[in-house]
Design an enzyme around this catalytic site. Structure first.
Site, PDB file in Angstrom:
ATOM      1  N   CYS A 263       0.779  -1.244   0.000  1.00  0.00           N
ATOM      2  CA  CYS A 263       0.000   0.000   0.000  1.00  0.00           C
ATOM      3  C   CYS A 263       0.807   1.290   0.000  1.00  0.00           C
ATOM      4  CB  CYS A 263      -0.936  -0.002   1.198  1.00  0.00           C
ATOM      5  SG  CYS A 263      -2.031  -1.418   1.131  1.00  0.00           S
TER       6      CYS A 263
HETATM    7  C1  UGA Z   1      -1.014   0.155   5.775  1.00  0.00           C
HETATM    8  C2  UGA Z   1      -1.720   1.138   6.737  1.00  0.00           C
HETATM    9  O1  UGA Z   1      -1.115   1.072   8.028  1.00  0.00           O
HETATM   10  C3  UGA Z   1      -3.229   0.797   6.842  1.00  0.00           C
HETATM   11  O2  UGA Z   1      -3.877   1.768   7.647  1.00  0.00           O
HETATM   12  C4  UGA Z   1      -3.836   0.819   5.423  1.00  0.00           C
HETATM   13  O3  UGA Z   1      -5.209   0.464   5.449  1.00  0.00           O
HETATM   14  C5  UGA Z   1      -3.095  -0.175   4.557  1.00  0.00           C
HETATM   15  O4  UGA Z   1      -1.691   0.173   4.496  1.00  0.00           O
HETATM   16  C6  UGA Z   1      -3.726  -0.122   3.182  1.00  0.00           C
HETATM   17  O5  UGA Z   1      -3.708   0.939   2.545  1.00  0.00           O
HETATM   18  O6  UGA Z   1      -4.382  -1.112   2.769  1.00  0.00           O
HETATM   19  P1  UGA Z   1      -0.041  -2.328   6.022  1.00  0.00           P
HETATM   20  O7  UGA Z   1       0.469  -2.170   4.625  1.00  0.00           O
HETATM   21  O8  UGA Z   1      -0.749  -3.579   6.396  1.00  0.00           O
HETATM   22  O9  UGA Z   1      -1.080  -1.126   6.375  1.00  0.00           O
HETATM   23  O10 UGA Z   1       1.240  -2.214   6.942  1.00  0.00           O
HETATM   24  P2  UGA Z   1       1.771  -1.320   8.146  1.00  0.00           P
HETATM   25  O11 UGA Z   1       1.557  -2.032   9.417  1.00  0.00           O
HETATM   26  O12 UGA Z   1       1.263   0.052   8.042  1.00  0.00           O
HETATM   27  O13 UGA Z   1       3.353  -1.350   7.836  1.00  0.00           O
HETATM   28  C7  UGA Z   1       3.867  -0.910   6.568  1.00  0.00           C
HETATM   29  C8  UGA Z   1       5.378  -0.940   6.555  1.00  0.00           C
HETATM   30  O14 UGA Z   1       5.907   0.112   7.351  1.00  0.00           O
HETATM   31  C9  UGA Z   1       6.022  -2.223   7.091  1.00  0.00           C
HETATM   32  O15 UGA Z   1       7.095  -2.579   6.258  1.00  0.00           O
HETATM   33  C10 UGA Z   1       6.537  -1.836   8.467  1.00  0.00           C
HETATM   34  O16 UGA Z   1       7.642  -2.600   8.885  1.00  0.00           O
HETATM   35  C11 UGA Z   1       6.928  -0.387   8.221  1.00  0.00           C
HETATM   36  N1  UGA Z   1       6.957   0.442   9.437  1.00  0.00           N
HETATM   37  C12 UGA Z   1       5.820   0.637  10.156  1.00  0.00           C
HETATM   38  C13 UGA Z   1       8.138   1.064   9.810  1.00  0.00           C
HETATM   39  O17 UGA Z   1       9.188   0.915   9.160  1.00  0.00           O
HETATM   40  N2  UGA Z   1       8.134   1.845  10.940  1.00  0.00           N
HETATM   41  C14 UGA Z   1       7.025   2.064  11.672  1.00  0.00           C
HETATM   42  O18 UGA Z   1       7.103   2.815  12.667  1.00  0.00           O
HETATM   43  C15 UGA Z   1       5.835   1.440  11.289  1.00  0.00           C
END
Ligand code: UGA
Length: 423
Positions: A263
């Site tokens: 996403c």
């Molecule tokens: C993300 C959004 O958080 C959701 O709200 C949204 O609905 C979704 O995309 C979408 O558009 O469908 P998601 O892709 O499941 O959700 O994953 P996240 O938990 O947001 O993590 C995304 C990435 O960011 C991961 O690689 C994670 O490791 C990284 N991340 C997250 C960081 O590097 N640092 C952080 O502090 C948080």
């Protein structure tokens, strides 16, 4: 209420199951026969915490999957949950939205009663009004007084989607008219969350802006982290002090190897493309992507400072999924890291608790191990790229390495001598 959902992917399936759990009667339409059969047997085609239990409680009772659109006419509300994958230029491919709208329109041709069509897929601002609405109205041969349109974005996180559906921070309902918005609002009755009512385009923008802001927070922390690394200080200590400001919040400030997943990259790129089309230069958004593309190379740079020539050296890579609790490797930061290592002649021994097989499809040439111990055995270096909790318990396993060079791209290890990418 009777609800039909078009598209049985992760958003459609989770929404269908959760709406069934709220007491609605739900029909899930997907063209994939195998998927439909699996769902009707109570088997979830994706791993999502709590989904299987809910699915088996409702399938065959108030939840039915089907490949045809015949039953759509008997429902009150149709949700479009098809994919909007990126095109080579970064914009979103809306062809599945268009074909779903055509088929929905055809199905509503003989319906006399008012019907609501809601878009849940992430679409560029203006899509519901300028593509979905005219396509459905044309193919149903109806006027806008007979069909209402809503844009109801999803904010589900993979792995936590059921929890996020049932306990959301907010529910955004953008509508073409009051009645259409009220219909979708009543579908969520039973969920305790603020409801934000807007127009169609604002709802589409809320979704893009939310993902862009979260991605910005991560790239911001990574850039600050890169400076902290040069200063020899810990970015986590710094961000703890920053995040306690209530205007900032402590969430999504974890620095590391960058964001992955289907996403953030896709939505930020689509927003960049959209802004450019509107003749707005997306200076900040371009930088968010740039930081994220450079970040995986930082961990390779640190490795090269520890081992000058990695040609022929065994490098254990722990973690392949884009985050823990999933087997999804889309846009995983492990991909550019491994490609760089392989390009430099390193022998990569990879291990992920869930994602070995999905990564094998993208990078078949490396060794896949059954455990962290197997990957670490005789390794000259180890890179940690996913925050799997089980990596936090690793201790004696590192003694299996030929030389103890351990570098973390995610803050998860408990051993004292690991070097962090930004700490
Ligand atoms: C993300 C959004 O958080 C959701 O709200 C949204 O609905 C979704 O995309 C979408 O558009 O469908 P998601 O892709 O499941 O959700 O994953 P996240 O938990 O947001 O993590 C995304 C990435 O960011 C991961 O690689 C994670 O490791 C990284 N991340 C997250 C960081 O590097 N640092 C952080 O502090 C948080």
């Amino acid at each position: 209420m009777r609800i039909s959902i078009v598209g049985g992917g992760y958003v459609g399936l989770v929404s269908a199951t959760c709406f069934a759990d709220l007491g609605h009667s739900v029909i899930l339409i997907d063209i994939d026969e195998d998927k439909v059969e699996a769902i009707n047997c109570g088997m979830s085609p994706i791993y999502e915490r709590g989904l299987m239990e809910l699915l088996s409680a409702h399938v065959g009772r108030n939840l039915l999957a089907t490949t045809g659109y015949e039953d759509l006419v008997s429902t009150d509300l149709t949700l479009i949950c098809v994919g909007t994958p990126p095109l080579p230029d970064g914009s979103a491919d809306l062809s599945m939205i268009e074909s779903a709208s055509t088929l929905i329109g055809n199905s509503l041709e003989d319906k006399e009663k008012y019907h609501v069509v809601a878009v849940k897929s992430t679409v560029s601002p203006g899509t519901t009004q300028n593509l979905v609405m005219p396509t459905v109205l044309k193919h149903s041969d109806k006027s806008a007084s007979k069909i209402g349109f809503v844009m109801n974005p999803e904010f589900l996180r993979e792995g936590l989607a059921v929890q996020d559906f049932m306990k959301p921070d907010r529910i955004v309902i953008g509508s073409s008219d009051e009645l259409a918005g009220d219909t979708v609002e009543s579908a969520y009755r039973g969920i305790d969350a603020p409801i934000v009512r807007t127009g169609l385009i604002a709802a589409e923008m809320i979704k893009y802006a939310s993902n862009a802001f979260l991605a910005t927070k991560i790239s911001f922390s990574n850039e600050i982290g890169n400076v902290c690394k040069k200063l020899g200080i810990d970015v986590y200590e710094v961000m703890k002090g920053v995040g306690l400001d209530h205007r900032i919040t402590p969430y999504f400030l974890n620095a590391g190897v960058g964001f992955g997943g289907s996403c953030f990259q896709k939505d930020v790129s689509a927003l960049i493309h959209f802004a450019e089309r509107m003749e707005v230069t997306p200076v900040l958004l371009r930088s968010v992507i740039e930081v994220n593309e450079q970040q995986p190379m930082k961990i390779v740079e640190i490795l090269l400072k520890n081992i000058e020539y990695i040609n022929g050296k065994r490098v254990a890579v722990l973690g392949l999924a884009f985050k823990n609790d999933t087997d999804d490797v889309r846009e995983s930061r492990a991909v550019p890291v491994i490609k760089e290592l392989v390009g430099r002649g390193a022998l990569v021994a990879a291990y992920d608790p869930k994602a070995n097989e999905s990564m094998r499809e993208i990078l078949p040439e490396i060794e896949y191990c059954k455990s962290a111990s197997q990957a670490l055995t005789d390794a000259d270096a180890c890179l940690v790229l996913t925050e799997w909790p089980e990596f936090g318990d690793l201790d004696k396993e590192f003694e299996l390495m030929r030389s103890r060079v351990i570098i973390e791209g995610r803050r998860i290890l408990s051993c004292k001598d690991a070097e962090g990418i930004c700490w």
